[in-house]
Design a protein around this motif. Structure first.
Motif, PDB file in Angstrom:
ATOM      1  N   TYR A 311       9.721  -0.117 -10.032  1.00 52.37           N
ATOM      2  CA  TYR A 311      10.124  -1.340 -11.283  1.00 52.37           C
ATOM      3  C   TYR A 311      11.508  -0.477 -11.485  1.00 52.37           C
ATOM      4  O   TYR A 311      12.177  -1.241 -12.150  1.00 52.37           O
ATOM      5  N   THR A 312      11.517   0.873 -12.107  1.00 49.82           N
ATOM      6  CA  THR A 312      12.588   1.622 -12.220  1.00 49.82           C
ATOM      7  C   THR A 312      14.326   0.275 -11.161  1.00 49.82           C
ATOM      8  O   THR A 312      15.098   1.330 -11.933  1.00 49.82           O
ATOM      9  N   HIS A 313      13.624   0.410 -10.025  1.00 49.46           N
ATOM     10  CA  HIS A 313      14.768  -0.028  -9.102  1.00 49.46           C
ATOM     11  C   HIS A 313      14.964  -1.283  -9.612  1.00 49.46           C
ATOM     12  O   HIS A 313      16.436  -2.417  -9.160  1.00 49.46           O
ATOM     13  N   TYR A 314      14.524  -1.897 -10.069  1.00 45.55           N
ATOM     14  CA  TYR A 314      14.767  -3.296 -11.137  1.00 45.55           C
ATOM     15  C   TYR A 314      15.321  -3.876 -12.452  1.00 45.55           C
ATOM     16  O   TYR A 314      15.028  -2.892 -12.992  1.00 45.55           O
ATOM     17  N   GLY A 315      16.271  -4.732 -12.135  1.00 47.33           N
ATOM     18  CA  GLY A 315      16.593  -4.852 -13.517  1.00 47.33           C
ATOM     19  C   GLY A 315      15.884  -5.751 -14.347  1.00 47.33           C
ATOM     20  O   GLY A 315      14.756  -6.575 -13.745  1.00 47.33           O
ATOM     21  N   PHE A 316      16.407  -6.505 -15.171  1.00 52.03           N
ATOM     22  CA  PHE A 316      15.370  -6.981 -15.967  1.00 52.03           C
ATOM     23  C   PHE A 316      15.086  -8.642 -16.182  1.00 52.03           C
ATOM     24  O   PHE A 316      14.733  -9.450 -15.622  1.00 52.03           O
ATOM     25  N   TRP A 317      16.264  -8.792 -15.501  1.00 53.05           N
ATOM     26  CA  TRP A 317      16.170 -10.285 -14.360  1.00 53.05           C
ATOM     27  C   TRP A 317      15.482 -10.680 -13.068  1.00 53.05           C
ATOM     28  O   TRP A 317      14.467 -11.647 -13.254  1.00 53.05           O
TER      29      TRP A 317
END
Length: 436
Positions: A311-317
């Motif tokens: 999950y840390t590889h993805y941004g908020f949007w």
């Protein structure tokens, strides 16, 4: 979940007077032990068998065939093709199978009265196809319906004086225990079902079924319900505020889906043929899957674990988009007539929403954000308080989070209580298109 189960004037428990408000002696409960054990084992084996067949077909569709063709199994065009073909296959099953593969899934809950065994073959085929084809629905609703029908049909032949109540309770408890890998979930859910008499007298036989169902599943295939999330560092005063806000955000997202559900259902019911209706549903799901990628496909349980690792590889949007897209896929799948349950996809949406909150505000612990978001969404989708609380607690098993989950449940419940449920009443549903 159905509000009530049909009742017979005869004793419905094979000796245990569960329809009487008077205390039930142990001598009336002991004869229920063997039926409960057998029902629990059978419920677990049915779940394992259907899931295993669906898993093998899934591997064929998404791994073996694409590999043989030299393409990526999660290429957007392949996703679009497989979901569309799945819609065609499920549509043909609903059209031609005896009993049209069961009632309109938009009108059924997690625990409903027994259906005729006549329609089970079509329901099983439709469920396997949807699970393998990447449809955003879980196995819980159809498998519970299958197990209740089989338990009632078989049980009445060996205990002809019994009515539906016993077999519905035993099969539902065994299936829920098998699904979650623990009997606690079944006990909590059944405790919310109305009924006279002492609570533990009513739960005695179903709890035995749930224990045997969960143990059978654990011994044969293990329990994969827990995800790995960074540990919760400990309660801070500000975490009370985050629990309130994230739980409310999850409830609002779930409630948005609830309000959209009748419109989606009515829209698909305007399509005059079940094959065409489910083909269009599959096509839309394929387009959503092509946009969202592999993680937004299937029931969501395995995909939740992958998301928790990366999950840390993805941004908020990106994470918020996954949550919304999964809810839209759930709406399309359930509204267009695919057979399946809503709990597992809703859990994925909650996990994605929780990680999105952490990405936006890193000071919010990911474990706290995830469990509160799951709780809020499930409260809106299922309207089952114990089930929602238990599921969130099991996904991230940390006792320090339990008080905060109870806090998060308060505003979330205020948001969803008295609102419509994600269920179409049969009297309000247009007849399914069933041309000759």
């Amino acid at each position: 979940m159905a509000d009530a189960v049909p009742s017979d004037s005869a004793d419905q428990t094979g000796g245990a007077d569960l329809t009487s408000g008077s205390p039930t002696p142990a001598s009336r409960l002991i004869p229920l032990i063997a039926p409960a054990i057998l029902t629990g084992i059978g419920a677990s084996l049915a779940l394992i068998a259907i899931s295993s067949v669906a898993g093998r077909l899934e591997n064929l569709l998404w791994e073996i065939i694409p590999s043989g063709l030299g393409i990526d199994g999660f290429n957007p065009w392949w996703i679009l093709l497989i979901l569309t073909v799945t819609g065609v296959a499920v549509g043909l099953t609903v059209w031609k199978a005896p009993g049209h593969a069961g009632p309109d899934p938009a009108t059924t809950g997690l625990v409903d009265p027994p259906v005729s065994p006549f329609l089970l073959p079509g329901l099983i085929v439709a469920t396997v196809l949807a699970l393998a084809g990447g449809v955003s629905l879980g196995p819980e609703n159809p498998i519970t319906m299958i197990n209740i029908a089989l338990a009632y049909w078989i049980g009445r032949r060996f205990m002809p004086s019994t009515g539906p109540v016993l077999w519905v309770a035993l099969a539902a408890a065994g299936t829920i225990g098998a699904l979650f890998g623990t009997p606690i979930a079944a006990a909590l859910i059944l405790s919310e079902m109305p009924g006279p008499g002492a609570l533990w007298d009513r739960l005695f036989a179903p709890l035995i079924s749930a224990v045997t169902g969960s143990l059978t599943t654990l011994l044969l295939v293990g329990n994969d319900f827990v995800i790995k999330v960074p540990g919760y560092p400990g309660t801070r005063f500000v975490d009370l505020l985050w629990a309130l806000l994230v739980g409310a955000a999850g409830a609002l997202l779930g409630l948005a889906a609830v309000y959209a559900f009748p419109l989606v259902h009515r829209t698909f019911r305007q399509i005059p043929h079940p094959v065409l209706m489910l083909t269009v549903g599959g096509l839309v799901l394929g387009a959503l899957g092509a946009i969202g990628g592999e993680l937004t496909l299937f029931k969501g349980l395995d995909q939740v674990k992958e998301l928790a690792l990366d999950y840390t590889h993805y941004g908020f949007w990106e994470l918020a988009g996954m949550a919304v897209l999964k809810m839209v896929a759930l709406l399309i799948a359930a509204g267009s007539g695919f057979r399946g349950g809503r709990i597992f996809p809703a859990v994925f949406a909650g996990v994605a929403l929780g990680f999105a909150v952490n990405a936006l505000i890193p000071s919010v612990p990911p474990a706290l954000a995830v469990v509160c978001a799951i709780l809020g969404i499930l409260l809106a989708i299922t309207r089952q308080g114990w089930l929602s609380l238990f599921t969130a607690a099991v996904i991230v098993p940390d006792l320090a989070l339990l008080p905060l989950l109870c806090v998060a449940a308060l505003p979330a419940w205020l948001i969803v209580t008295g609102r419509p449920e994600m269920l179409i009443e049969p009297a309000d549903a247009e007849p399914a298109p069933t041309p000759a």
